[in-house]
Motif scaffolding. Structure first.
Motif, PDB file in Angstrom:
ATOM      1  N   ALA A  21       0.839  -1.194   0.000  1.00  0.00           N
ATOM      2  CA  ALA A  21       0.000   0.000   0.000  1.00  0.00           C
ATOM      3  C   ALA A  21       0.871   1.239   0.000  1.00  0.00           C
ATOM      4  O   ALA A  21       1.803   1.353   0.814  1.00  0.00           O
ATOM      5  CB  ALA A  21      -0.921   0.020   1.214  1.00  0.00           C
TER       6      ALA A  21
ATOM      7  N   ALA B 104      -1.336   6.415   1.897  1.00  0.00           N
ATOM      8  CA  ALA B 104      -2.643   6.835   1.400  1.00  0.00           C
ATOM      9  C   ALA B 104      -2.934   8.296   1.705  1.00  0.00           C
ATOM     10  O   ALA B 104      -3.597   8.983   0.924  1.00  0.00           O
ATOM     11  CB  ALA B 104      -3.733   5.952   1.990  1.00  0.00           C
TER      12      ALA B 104
ATOM     13  N   LEU C 288      -8.800   9.678   3.228  1.00  0.00           N
ATOM     14  CA  LEU C 288      -8.610   9.184   1.875  1.00  0.00           C
ATOM     15  C   LEU C 288      -9.721   9.785   1.025  1.00  0.00           C
ATOM     16  O   LEU C 288     -10.819  10.048   1.521  1.00  0.00           O
ATOM     17  CB  LEU C 288      -8.682   7.668   1.825  1.00  0.00           C
ATOM     18  CG  LEU C 288      -7.545   6.863   2.454  1.00  0.00           C
ATOM     19  CD1 LEU C 288      -7.600   6.918   3.977  1.00  0.00           C
ATOM     20  CD2 LEU C 288      -7.609   5.408   2.005  1.00  0.00           C
TER      21      LEU C 288
ATOM     22  N   ILE D 151     -11.859   9.698  -2.858  1.00  0.00           N
ATOM     23  CA  ILE D 151     -12.162   9.202  -4.198  1.00  0.00           C
ATOM     24  C   ILE D 151     -12.859  10.334  -4.929  1.00  0.00           C
ATOM     25  O   ILE D 151     -13.988  10.708  -4.583  1.00  0.00           O
ATOM     26  CB  ILE D 151     -13.060   7.953  -4.148  1.00  0.00           C
ATOM     27  CG1 ILE D 151     -12.270   6.770  -3.571  1.00  0.00           C
ATOM     28  CG2 ILE D 151     -13.600   7.612  -5.541  1.00  0.00           C
ATOM     29  CD1 ILE D 151     -13.075   5.495  -3.457  1.00  0.00           C
TER      30      ILE D 151
ATOM     31  N   ARG E  48     -10.403  -6.194  -1.852  1.00  0.00           N
ATOM     32  CA  ARG E  48     -10.515  -4.837  -1.316  1.00  0.00           C
ATOM     33  C   ARG E  48     -11.915  -4.302  -1.606  1.00  0.00           C
ATOM     34  O   ARG E  48     -12.504  -4.591  -2.653  1.00  0.00           O
ATOM     35  CB  ARG E  48      -9.457  -3.916  -1.939  1.00  0.00           C
ATOM     36  CG  ARG E  48      -8.046  -4.297  -1.562  1.00  0.00           C
ATOM     37  CD  ARG E  48      -7.032  -3.313  -2.108  1.00  0.00           C
ATOM     38  NE  ARG E  48      -7.107  -2.014  -1.441  1.00  0.00           N
ATOM     39  CZ  ARG E  48      -6.480  -1.717  -0.312  1.00  0.00           C
ATOM     40  NH1 ARG E  48      -5.756  -2.631   0.302  1.00  0.00           N
ATOM     41  NH2 ARG E  48      -6.572  -0.512   0.218  1.00  0.00           N
TER      42      ARG E  48
ATOM     43  N   ASP F 284     -14.806  -1.874  -2.718  1.00  0.00           N
ATOM     44  CA  ASP F 284     -15.105  -0.830  -3.688  1.00  0.00           C
ATOM     45  C   ASP F 284     -16.417  -0.164  -3.257  1.00  0.00           C
ATOM     46  O   ASP F 284     -17.051  -0.583  -2.277  1.00  0.00           O
ATOM     47  CB  ASP F 284     -15.201  -1.431  -5.094  1.00  0.00           C
ATOM     48  CG  ASP F 284     -13.969  -2.254  -5.442  1.00  0.00           C
ATOM     49  OD1 ASP F 284     -12.868  -1.691  -5.428  1.00  0.00           O
ATOM     50  OD2 ASP F 284     -14.110  -3.472  -5.703  1.00  0.00           O
TER      51      ASP F 284
ATOM     52  N   TYR G 274     -17.303   2.821  -8.160  1.00  0.00           N
ATOM     53  CA  TYR G 274     -15.900   3.241  -8.136  1.00  0.00           C
ATOM     54  C   TYR G 274     -15.053   2.141  -7.504  1.00  0.00           C
ATOM     55  O   TYR G 274     -15.408   1.589  -6.452  1.00  0.00           O
ATOM     56  CB  TYR G 274     -15.723   4.527  -7.317  1.00  0.00           C
ATOM     57  CG  TYR G 274     -16.313   5.746  -7.947  1.00  0.00           C
ATOM     58  CD1 TYR G 274     -15.551   6.596  -8.750  1.00  0.00           C
ATOM     59  CD2 TYR G 274     -17.661   6.067  -7.751  1.00  0.00           C
ATOM     60  CE1 TYR G 274     -16.098   7.727  -9.325  1.00  0.00           C
ATOM     61  CE2 TYR G 274     -18.224   7.201  -8.336  1.00  0.00           C
ATOM     62  CZ  TYR G 274     -17.432   8.025  -9.120  1.00  0.00           C
ATOM     63  OH  TYR G 274     -17.983   9.149  -9.699  1.00  0.00           O
ATOM     64  N   ARG G 275     -13.926   1.840  -8.135  1.00  0.00           N
ATOM     65  CA  ARG G 275     -12.939   0.974  -7.501  1.00  0.00           C
ATOM     66  C   ARG G 275     -12.337   1.687  -6.293  1.00  0.00           C
ATOM     67  O   ARG G 275     -12.407   2.913  -6.183  1.00  0.00           O
ATOM     68  CB  ARG G 275     -11.820   0.625  -8.489  1.00  0.00           C
ATOM     69  CG  ARG G 275     -12.039  -0.653  -9.280  1.00  0.00           C
ATOM     70  CD  ARG G 275     -10.921  -0.854 -10.290  1.00  0.00           C
ATOM     71  NE  ARG G 275      -9.598  -0.681  -9.692  1.00  0.00           N
ATOM     72  CZ  ARG G 275      -8.843  -1.665  -9.232  1.00  0.00           C
ATOM     73  NH1 ARG G 275      -9.298  -2.903  -9.267  1.00  0.00           N
ATOM     74  NH2 ARG G 275      -7.634  -1.423  -8.743  1.00  0.00           N
ATOM     75  N   HIS G 276     -11.693   0.904  -5.451  1.00  0.00           N
ATOM     76  CA  HIS G 276     -11.071   1.486  -4.260  1.00  0.00           C
ATOM     77  C   HIS G 276      -9.980   2.485  -4.610  1.00  0.00           C
ATOM     78  O   HIS G 276      -9.660   3.374  -3.821  1.00  0.00           O
ATOM     79  CB  HIS G 276     -10.485   0.374  -3.381  1.00  0.00           C
ATOM     80  CG  HIS G 276      -9.409  -0.424  -4.052  1.00  0.00           C
ATOM     81  ND1 HIS G 276      -8.099  -0.019  -4.111  1.00  0.00           N
ATOM     82  CD2 HIS G 276      -9.463  -1.608  -4.713  1.00  0.00           C
ATOM     83  CE1 HIS G 276      -7.390  -0.920  -4.760  1.00  0.00           C
ATOM     84  NE2 HIS G 276      -8.192  -1.886  -5.137  1.00  0.00           N
ATOM     85  N   ASP G 277      -9.410   2.376  -5.828  1.00  0.00           N
ATOM     86  CA  ASP G 277      -8.368   3.317  -6.248  1.00  0.00           C
ATOM     87  C   ASP G 277      -8.933   4.549  -6.937  1.00  0.00           C
ATOM     88  O   ASP G 277      -8.176   5.397  -7.426  1.00  0.00           O
ATOM     89  CB  ASP G 277      -7.357   2.625  -7.159  1.00  0.00           C
ATOM     90  CG  ASP G 277      -7.989   2.054  -8.435  1.00  0.00           C
ATOM     91  OD1 ASP G 277      -9.206   2.269  -8.662  1.00  0.00           O
ATOM     92  OD2 ASP G 277      -7.280   1.375  -9.196  1.00  0.00           O
ATOM     93  N   GLY G 278     -10.261   4.670  -6.985  1.00  0.00           N
ATOM     94  CA  GLY G 278     -10.900   5.863  -7.539  1.00  0.00           C
ATOM     95  C   GLY G 278     -11.348   5.745  -8.977  1.00  0.00           C
ATOM     96  O   GLY G 278     -11.979   6.672  -9.503  1.00  0.00           O
ATOM     97  N   LYS G 279     -11.064   4.635  -9.642  1.00  0.00           N
ATOM     98  CA  LYS G 279     -11.469   4.478 -11.046  1.00  0.00           C
ATOM     99  C   LYS G 279     -12.983   4.312 -11.134  1.00  0.00           C
ATOM    100  O   LYS G 279     -13.577   3.473 -10.470  1.00  0.00           O
ATOM    101  CB  LYS G 279     -10.780   3.269 -11.664  1.00  0.00           C
ATOM    102  CG  LYS G 279     -11.178   3.029 -13.117  1.00  0.00           C
ATOM    103  CD  LYS G 279     -10.519   1.778 -13.682  1.00  0.00           C
ATOM    104  CE  LYS G 279     -10.969   1.524 -15.107  1.00  0.00           C
ATOM    105  NZ  LYS G 279     -10.371   0.271 -15.658  1.00  0.00           N
TER     106      LYS G 279
END
Length: 588
Positions: free
Chosen positions: A127, A130, A139, A141, A162, A164, A195-200
């Protein structure tokens, strides 16, 4: 006189029992597709956050599958360098670590490795730091526009372990109640976005004009229903633009639709429970109340229960989703049932194994359905504006339910009942006029074992009640309106209060003072067992996480079945903080 009265009571009870048997039909026990219980596969949920002191707090999950002697090593990588172990001895007491001297000027990455039986596993997912700016302790998004969101579904959409996020936007609500100016024409439609956890951004769905812009028209949940490791989205949908001239939707097809969580494409669809059981004055308001939950009706298979009605007529239908199809399991309504079963709905549904048979029951409010759809019990107290299910009184076996009953009541508008039987354990013995909103039920005071229960009157700001789990009145103080929130934030077994922008201990110090936005959810989604606070700020989904070092370690809360189903249901209805099947203060 006494004998005649006893005979009359016996006759009434016999008639009620006969009516219940007739209404229940011959529903067999549910046998779903799953051979073993379907459970989420979670990774370590690793999170690294810079603190105000310039340190880096690192937290990760303890999993139910971990051996009892598991310990952990923490590694840090700076830029393109090699990972360096930070701890001298394996970490056993907690599942967090404070990096006191992180290097400056390079991007930092952290990982943890489990150690058991003297052997170190390979690294869990690495990770990146963050949160690198302690002035922004959250965090984020970014959303696809400068809008807010009303609800969030939390689940793993792509199978990577993870969580989402599936949001419904904007954060706006129209109530179907036609008096006092509650209902109005929808100015626009709801959109559902994943949204994915990475913001996508994965996909967006416009619910269209067939779904009015209010909570009760638009329930949804997000969960892995078919056991493939990837969550689906189950929601109520319509077709076209069936609005009346004034903007109400009172006709047109309505569906329970299953969407692929990763793509948003429809996978299955069946009719939503019909409007046909609702007639007469107020029918529009009554028929517009819709809810949905996930329940393990056979103890192994995650099933959907969709429900319509709250204040009089109520109907519910259970389905399983498997092999791309929805299969009906049972259906129930209170059409021919005794008066005590009418109008007992709430603004929330709970799924919990309240009778200890390994199968979830469905708690509709003041009435409960057994796992096979048969009526189990009702208090007959009427519509609760809030109700909480959990191990509220740890001195008693099993679970309890705390109620805040909205309609004018002579007594028991605030009460606790035995979850297995519905028997009232204690209740407020004075009349109330309008107990309102979400209340609160959480252990916030270490001086009193178990959960404290809070409620208030809508029309009287001086009427607030805080009870202990035995029914002792602790205070008439206002904890922050009619719907205060709470979260496990520091290192003890009590939840802290979230009031305005502050997180503070009950009658204690402020622990954080910069929580911004509308609080949408409280849940253990990252790091160790403490909870995160998810807020909606224009253009952002924010996740606030604690950086207070833990005092002990516990299996992550989302692996408690009751807590996880509460988190699932939080994507619809009035919001309530999730509860647990055990008491944190006495459970290890």
């Amino acid at each position: 006189m006494r004998a005649i009265g006893s005979i009359a009571v016996l006759g009434m009870m016999t008639a009620i029992a006969a009516a219940l048997d007739a209404a229940a039909g011959e529903n067999a026990r549910v046998e779903g597709y799953a051979k073993q219980p379907v459970r989420e596969r979670l990774d370590r949920g690793l999170v690294a956050v810079r603190t105000e002191a310039g340190q880096v707090y690192v937290g990760w999950r303890l999993l139910r599958s971990d051996p009892g002697d598991v310990a952990f090593h923490v590694y840090r990588r700076s830029g393109q360098g090699q990972a360096v172990r930070l701890n001298a001895e394996p970490i056993r007491r907690t599942t967090d670590y404070l990096d006191a001297s992180p290097p400056k000027g390079a991007q930092l990455f952290y990982s943890v490795r489990a150690v058991a039986g003297g052997r170190e596993d390979g690294p869990a997912a690495e990770a990146a730091l963050a949160v690198s700016d302690p002035r922004k302790p959250y965090l984020t998004i970014p959303l696809e526009g400068n809008y807010t969101f009303q609800k969030v579904g939390i689940a793993d959409l792509d199978g990577d372990g993870r969580y989402d996020f599936v949001i419904k936007q904007p954060n706006a609500n129209i109530d179907p109640y036609e008096k006092e100016g509650y209902w109005r024409r929808s100015p626009d439609t709801y959109k559902v976005e994943a949204y994915r956890h990475d913001g996508k951004l994965l996909w967006r769905l416009d619910l269209g004009w067939a779904i009015e812009r209010g909570i009760w028209y638009s329930p949804y949940v997000v969960y892995d229903l078919d056991g493939d490791g990837k969550a689906e989205v189950a929601l109520k949908t319509g077709v076209g633009d069936p609005r009346d001239k004034d903007g109400r939707v009172q006709s047109g097809p309505e569906y329970l639709t299953i969407l692929d969580g990763l793509t948003g494409k429809p996978r299955a669809q069946v009719d939503w429970p019909s409007r046909s059981g609702f007639a007469g004055p107020g029918a529009y308001n009554y028929a517009a109340r819709n809810q949905i939950c996930v329940a393990y009706l056979d103890g192994k298979t995650p099933c959907l229960v969709v429900e319509r009605g709250t204040y009089n007529f109520m109907t519910a239908v259970a389905h399983e989703f498997h092999g791309g199809k929805l299969r009906e399991l049972w259906r129930w309504d209170n059409r021919d049932m005794p008066r005590q079963w009418r109008g007992q709905g709430a603004h929330w549904m709970h799924a919990a194994d309240i009778d200890g048979d390994g199968r979830d029951e469905v708690l509709l409010g003041s009435s409960v359905l057994d796992d096979n759809g048969k009526p189990l019990w009702t208090t007959g107290l009427g519509h609760p504006d809030h109700f909480y299910v959990g191990d509220l009184d740890p001195s008693r076996p099993g679970l309890e339910v705390y109620y805040g009953i909205e309609p004018r009541s002579k007594k028991n508008s605030m009460c606790m009942v035995d979850a297995k039987t519905g028997r009232v354990l204690w209740g407020y013995d004075q009349p109330t006029q309008h107990v309102h909103s979400s209340g609160l039920c959480s252990d916030i005071d270490a001086a009193h074992p178990g959960a404290e229960c809070y409620a208030g009157e809508r029309d009287f700001k001086d009427k607030r009640w805080l009870w202990d789990c035995k029914g002792k009145l602790l205070s008439n103080e206002d904890l922050g309106g009619l719907s205060p929130r709470a979260a496990y934030w520091d290192s003890d077994a009590q939840r802290e209060l979230l009031v305005g922008s502050r997180i503070a201990k009950y009658h204690g110090p402020t622990l954080a003072a910069r929580i911004e936005g509308s609080v949408i959810a409280v849940a253990d989604v990252l790091g160790d067992w403490r909870e995160e606070i998810i807020t909606s700020v224009a253009g952002e989904l924010r996740i606030y996480t604690t950086t207070i070092p833990a005092a002990d370690r516990r299996v992550c809360l989302v692996q408690d079945a009751l807590y996880r189903m509460d988190v699932v249901c939080a994507a619809m209805g009035y919001y309530q903080v999730p509860m647990l099947s055990y008491d944190v203060a006495t459970h290890k």
